[in-house]
Design a protein around this motif. Structure first.
Motif: not given
Lengths: 178, 102
Positions: A132-155
């Motif tokens: 749950g640290s920023p590093a782990e969240i960032g890593e998960a966001f930019l690897t496994d969940h990249l699509l969710a990250f990009e869609i969130t920015s469009i939303v």
């Protein structure tokens, strides 16, 4: 000893959470409701911390209790006394139905969770210190969940444009309003 | 895990969701309906984070972050609508705003 302190903090946070939740729903003045919601979000952030979600707790306080609620308070201030609609002036039948429906919903949630998870809620998984640290969240966001990250920015972009469109008065409308 | 089991967090989240649902159904001021919606979203977030802790899996926290972003978008649009309603001198009462009713 540490265990007792965690329990005390948990009870304080959960109590504050539920108390401010009731306050949000029962206050007549939307300004006090919004202030209670800030307390609600802050005490939820404490619960997040106890669940080792450090980054989310920080995001909750900064984004929610900070940015979103400031926007809310601005709108409440802009609308002034007009926003003060009466407490459930509808037929008493509707009020009773609302209470019954939400209690039914609560019971339903508890039963479903109890049936599906009742036996498996006692032994939480072993987690590393950095869970749950920023590093782990960032890593998960930019690897496994990249699509969710990009869609969130469009939303968020669409919502920002929508907010501007809704907030802009066109000249014709201004004449109508005046 | 020190302190309460995940089940305790789930109970708090369920009660919080019930309070939020009650506010959405009971209140007529669109501002307070929007605030109650926030409570419901946050109750869902608490369950997501509790299960993430239970499973030791970060996916739940990622989901909760996405919910937060959607909630921020929802507040921006909702407040825009409320301000637009107020500008048109409409009564701020969700029962009165029935122009789109079929």
């Amino acid at each position: 000893m540490g265990n007792v302190i965690v329990w005390v903090i948990w009870f304080l946070a959960a109590g504050a959470c539920l108390g401010t939740g009731v306050a949000v729903v029962s206050m007549t003045n939307p300004f006090y409701s919004a202030l209670s919601l800030i307390g609600n979000l802050a005490s939820l952030a404490v619960l997040f911390l106890l669940l080792s979600a450090e980054f989310l707790a920080a995001a909750q306080v900064l984004v929610y209790a900070g940015a979103v609620m400031v926007m809310f308070l601005f709108v409440v201030a802009y609308l002034g006394g007009r926003a003060d609609a009466p407490w459930a002036g509808g037929p008493p039948l509707l009020r009773t139905a609302a209470v019954v429906a939400s209690v039914a919903l609560l019971v339903e949630i508890v039963v479903v969770l109890g049936l599906a998870w009742g036996d498996e809620l006692t032994d939480p998984a072993e987690i590393s210190d950095s869970f749950g640290s920023p590093a782990e969240i960032g890593e998960a966001f930019l690897t496994d969940h990249l699509l969710a990250f990009e869609i969130t920015s469009i939303v968020l972009l669409v919502a920002a444009i929508g907010g501007v469109v809704l907030g802009t008065t066109r000249e014709k409308e201004e004449e109508e309003i005046a | 895990m020190d302190g309460p089991d995940v089940g305790w967090y789930l109970i708090v989240a369920a009660i919080l969701f019930g309070i939020g649902a009650l506010g959405v159904m009971l209140r007529r001021s669109p501002l307070i309906v929007l605030l109650s919606l926030e409570i419901m979203l946050n109750a869902a977030n608490l369950t997501l984070i509790a299960f993430a802790r239970q499973q030791g899996d970060l996916d739940g926290q990622i989901f909760a972050l996405a919910v937060m972003a959607v909630a921020a978008a929802e507040v921006a649009i909702g407040l825009g609508l409320i301000v637009a309603m107020a500008r048109r001198r409409m009564l701020l009462d969700v029962d009165q705003a029935s122009a789109l009713r079929g």
